[in-house]
Write a protein that holds these residues in place. Structure first.
Motif, PDB file in Angstrom:
ATOM      1  N   LYS A 219      43.895  49.869  76.444  1.00 55.77           N
ATOM      2  CA  LYS A 219      45.471  50.008  76.398  1.00 55.77           C
ATOM      3  C   LYS A 219      46.024  50.738  75.596  1.00 55.77           C
ATOM      4  N   GLY A 220      45.652  51.060  74.718  1.00 56.75           N
ATOM      5  CA  GLY A 220      46.219  52.033  73.600  1.00 56.75           C
ATOM      6  C   GLY A 220      45.504  53.042  73.457  1.00 56.75           C
ATOM      7  N   ASN A 221      44.801  52.997  74.155  1.00 52.91           N
ATOM      8  CA  ASN A 221      44.687  55.036  74.321  1.00 52.91           C
ATOM      9  C   ASN A 221      44.726  55.344  75.788  1.00 52.91           C
ATOM     10  N   LYS A 222      45.808  54.423  76.312  1.00 55.51           N
ATOM     11  CA  LYS A 222      46.336  54.952  77.058  1.00 55.51           C
ATOM     12  C   LYS A 222      45.118  54.825  78.705  1.00 55.51           C
ATOM     13  N   GLU A 223      44.759  54.202  78.517  1.00 53.46           N
ATOM     14  CA  GLU A 223      43.235  53.496  79.343  1.00 53.46           C
ATOM     15  C   GLU A 223      42.257  54.623  79.587  1.00 53.46           C
ATOM     16  N   ASN A 224      42.143  55.555  78.958  1.00 53.69           N
ATOM     17  CA  ASN A 224      41.478  57.004  78.765  1.00 53.69           C
ATOM     18  C   ASN A 224      40.684  56.459  78.580  1.00 53.69           C
ATOM     19  N   PRO A 225      38.871  56.990  78.662  1.00 51.85           N
ATOM     20  CA  PRO A 225      37.657  56.477  78.198  1.00 51.85           C
ATOM     21  C   PRO A 225      36.986  56.961  76.587  1.00 51.85           C
ATOM     22  N   MET A 226      36.654  55.884  76.118  1.00 51.92           N
ATOM     23  CA  MET A 226      36.955  56.030  75.163  1.00 51.92           C
ATOM     24  C   MET A 226      35.285  56.178  74.414  1.00 51.92           C
ATOM     25  N   GLU A 227      34.458  56.176  73.636  1.00 51.51           N
ATOM     26  CA  GLU A 227      33.340  56.161  72.843  1.00 51.51           C
ATOM     27  C   GLU A 227      33.101  54.910  72.613  1.00 51.51           C
ATOM     28  N   GLN A 228      31.696  54.538  73.027  1.00 52.47           N
ATOM     29  CA  GLN A 228      31.515  53.201  73.276  1.00 52.47           C
ATOM     30  C   GLN A 228      31.729  52.973  71.443  1.00 52.47           C
ATOM     31  N   GLU A 229      31.169  53.471  70.444  1.00 50.20           N
ATOM     32  CA  GLU A 229      30.969  53.632  68.922  1.00 50.20           C
ATOM     33  C   GLU A 229      32.788  53.545  68.356  1.00 50.20           C
ATOM     34  N   GLU A 230      33.203  54.280  69.154  1.00 46.83           N
ATOM     35  CA  GLU A 230      34.941  54.467  68.283  1.00 46.83           C
ATOM     36  C   GLU A 230      35.051  53.213  69.368  1.00 46.83           C
ATOM     37  N   LEU A 231      35.414  52.847  69.833  1.00 50.08           N
ATOM     38  CA  LEU A 231      35.939  51.416  70.748  1.00 50.08           C
ATOM     39  C   LEU A 231      35.394  50.036  69.841  1.00 50.08           C
ATOM     40  N   ILE A 232      33.725  50.427  69.589  1.00 46.04           N
ATOM     41  CA  ILE A 232      33.609  49.038  69.072  1.00 46.04           C
ATOM     42  C   ILE A 232      34.356  49.208  66.938  1.00 46.04           C
ATOM     43  N   ALA A 233      34.688  50.630  66.907  1.00 42.64           N
ATOM     44  CA  ALA A 233      35.385  50.121  66.135  1.00 42.64           C
ATOM     45  C   ALA A 233      36.384  50.202  65.437  1.00 42.64           C
ATOM     46  N   TRP A 234      37.094  50.386  66.500  1.00 40.81           N
ATOM     47  CA  TRP A 234      38.307  49.557  66.601  1.00 40.81           C
ATOM     48  C   TRP A 234      38.946  48.361  66.354  1.00 40.81           C
ATOM     49  N   CYS A 235      37.675  47.568  67.271  1.00 42.46           N
ATOM     50  CA  CYS A 235      37.786  46.183  67.383  1.00 42.46           C
ATOM     51  C   CYS A 235      37.387  45.040  66.525  1.00 42.46           C
TER      52      CYS A 235
END
Length: 296
Positions: free
Chosen positions: A24-40
């Motif tokens: 949601k913070g990425n304005k619901e745009n797609p994210m690379e899986q590695e980037e998503l996991i890094a942020w989480c």
């Protein structure tokens, strides 16, 4: 894969909440899986030699992608437009719709099939007399299941997940430390708010129509397809299916709470199409023929 097993993906809804917040913070745009996991789970916060946190994230991303709540394309991930139809849809609403979707509940008899185990248990709990079972805990859940669903076996990895999961999705309320009460008020309130084309504000409808629409949206409620299947499996002399003109105690409780909270108005306008809301020991708490959803 069964989402009610603590060791399986899909069981850690707290992790899903983190994934949702990042997307949601990425304005619901797609994210690379590695980037998503890094942020989480920032790498700097993972103790040296500990991989369990990363493993759980990977499991949750994989599970929710298989369930359909997350859409994957190559190595990118985004929230599924099938369940998040606009930016106002809450995570719990999207997750509830996803878990109750027909594609995730194709076979309610076979174990370990996507969301089916959870759906069966939730349907059974919502069918019980909420006054006979005022408290649901991980240490009494197995006994309740054994009494009413003798063909269903549950282990400690699962009993620790189910009550909290049902609470998160709005089908129970927490009344103490890891103690819950069967009460689908929040799930119904959220679904009404998210389905204004079905439940039009300030529009009166017969109670049977209202209950029928709820059952389509959440088939674990009275009259729903999943609920009917599970009720056929429920055993035990202490359980009796409500009569045609009665609602279950769980749904009765929820509708009364919504009525007194001002979200809906319950009325008896005639004797035709009457449904009785039930309380303790079979007491009729309110006879109802019509429901009006209140606007903001």
């Amino acid at each position: 894969m069964s989402i009610v097993n603590n060791d399986h993906g899909g069981s850690q809804f707290e992790v899903l909440a983190a994934i949702y917040s990042v997307l949601k913070g990425n304005k619901e745009n797609p994210m690379e899986q590695e980037e998503l996991i890094a942020w989480c789970r920032p790498q700097a916060l993972i103790p040296e030699g500990k991989k369990s946190a990363r493993s759980k994230l990977d499991k949750e991303v994989k599970a929710w992608s298989e369930l359909g709540l997350l859409e994957t394309a190559d190595t990118s991930i985004k929230l599924s437009s099938n369940y998040f139809t606009d930016s106002k849809v809450r995570l719990t609403t999207g997750a509830r719709r996803c878990l109750l979707a027909s594609e995730n509940n194709k076979d309610l008899i076979s174990r370990d099939q996507r969301a089916a185990d959870f759906t069966v248990l939730l349907s059974m709990l919502l069918a019980l007399d909420v006054y006979r079972y005022p408290e649901i805990k991980s240490n009494n859940l197995a006994e309740i299941i054994d009494r009413y669903l003798s063909d269903f076996r549950i282990n400690s990895n699962e009993t620790s997940v189910v009550p909290g999961y049902a609470h998160w999705l709005g089908f129970m309320v927490r009344t103490g430390n890891s103690v819950y009460s069967i009460d689908p008020t929040l799930a119904i309130r959220e679904e009404i708010a998210a389905s204004t084309s079905v439940f039009k504000p300030d529009t009166q409808m017969p109670i049977d129509t209202f209950i029928g629409q709820l059952a389509k949206l959440m088939p674990v409620l009275d009259g729903g397809a999943y609920r009917q299947q599970v009720e056929q499996r429920i055993e035990g002399q202490s359980w009796t299916k409500p009569k045609d003109n009665e609602l279950s105690t769980s749904l009765s409780r929820a509708l009364l709470r919504l009525h007194h909270g001002g979200q809906i108005q319950l009325q008896k306008l005639s004797d035709a199409g009457l449904r009785n809301l039930k309380g303790p020991k079979g007491e009729i708490l309110m006879p109802v023929t019509h429901v009006t959803v209140r606007g903001e």
